[in-house]
Design a protein around this motif. Sequence first.
Motif, PDB file in Angstrom:
ATOM      1  N   ASP A 134      -0.432   6.087   6.210  1.00 38.22           N
ATOM      2  CA  ASP A 134       0.523   5.178   5.567  1.00 38.22           C
ATOM      3  C   ASP A 134       0.910   5.614   4.162  1.00 38.22           C
ATOM      4  OD1 ASP A 134       0.566   3.459   7.776  1.00 38.22           O
ATOM      5  OD2 ASP A 134      -1.222   2.403   7.065  1.00 38.22           O
ATOM      6  N   VAL A 169     -11.812   0.934   0.481  1.00 42.10           N
ATOM      7  CA  VAL A 169     -11.764   2.354   0.135  1.00 42.10           C
ATOM      8  C   VAL A 169     -11.473   2.517  -1.356  1.00 42.10           C
ATOM      9  CG1 VAL A 169     -10.518   4.516   0.475  1.00 42.10           C
ATOM     10  CG2 VAL A 169     -11.098   3.087   2.440  1.00 42.10           C
ATOM     11  N   GLY A 179     -10.335   7.407   4.695  1.00 43.21           N
ATOM     12  CA  GLY A 179      -9.289   7.999   3.874  1.00 43.21           C
ATOM     13  C   GLY A 179      -8.204   8.651   4.704  1.00 43.21           C
ATOM     14  N   TRP A 187      -6.044   5.965   6.253  1.00 40.01           N
ATOM     15  CA  TRP A 187      -5.096   5.375   5.304  1.00 40.01           C
ATOM     16  C   TRP A 187      -3.977   6.356   4.968  1.00 40.01           C
ATOM     17  CZ3 TRP A 187      -6.290   3.549  -0.359  1.00 40.01           C
ATOM     18  CH2 TRP A 187      -5.312   2.625  -0.761  1.00 40.01           C
ATOM     19  N   TRP A 200      -8.547  -0.954   3.357  1.00 42.73           N
ATOM     20  CA  TRP A 200      -7.995  -0.171   2.247  1.00 42.73           C
ATOM     21  C   TRP A 200      -8.473  -0.659   0.885  1.00 42.73           C
ATOM     22  CZ3 TRP A 200      -7.856   2.779   5.751  1.00 42.73           C
ATOM     23  CH2 TRP A 200      -7.017   2.746   6.855  1.00 42.73           C
ATOM     24  N   GLY A 227      -6.434   5.424  12.147  1.00 49.55           N
ATOM     25  CA  GLY A 227      -5.575   4.594  11.312  1.00 49.55           C
ATOM     26  C   GLY A 227      -5.098   3.305  11.946  1.00 49.55           C
ATOM     27  N   GLY A 256      -4.415   8.174   0.036  1.00 50.26           N
ATOM     28  CA  GLY A 256      -5.495   7.651   0.863  1.00 50.26           C
ATOM     29  C   GLY A 256      -6.565   8.681   1.110  1.00 50.26           C
TER      30      GLY A 256
END
Length: 205
Positions: A108, A173, A102, A105, A170, A46, A113
């Motif tokens: 966060d 994704v 994923g 993310w 992001w 991350g 995510g």
Amino acid sequence: MSHNTLIHQIVRPAVRMAATTGITPNQLTTARLATGLAAAACFAAGAYGWMALGGLIFLISMLLDRADGELARQTRQSSLAGHRYDLASDCIASIATFLGLGVGWAHDVGFLGLGLGLLAGLGIGVLFVELNVLKVASVSGLEFFGGRLTVDPDDALVFVPVLIWCGLAWPMVIAASIITPLAAIAVGVLGRRQASSGVTLDGDL
């Protein structure tokens, strides 16, 4: 898929040298899988620094993906088992890439995510099986300079590290979680329709 894409041309000189060392195509495939999973692990961390490193490892994995087949052709070591191993490694590495993103993310935004990364990974996995195992469709590359250079659809994965380095992991994704499942559904539907009419689906998707 083509055997003369831009990435094939990049790795070809190195593969010629590797062909004299006794390295086997399956060893390169194993290195491709290992680097693909390593890149995914970096993405899962991350933090930007780890993800940037993952992007570099991802590029190396892409080069190895082309190099194993190139070495098999140059040394005439192609085999059905090796081809299947190559396909399985490509599929696993591609799915792991978006699962890793994923998870990264999720640090966060939580399960959102992770869920989007899972959708993107599953979409890519289904597409891979449809195109390479079930062969419900055939996808042609784009030729440039009178056919001297070909770009295959999966060459677009080179943008994965570029987008990560630009801080756009992001949004990528999110886009992949929408596009890849829809593309898998479309290929499946079109393939079934063409099969029922006795026509093979061929062309750019």
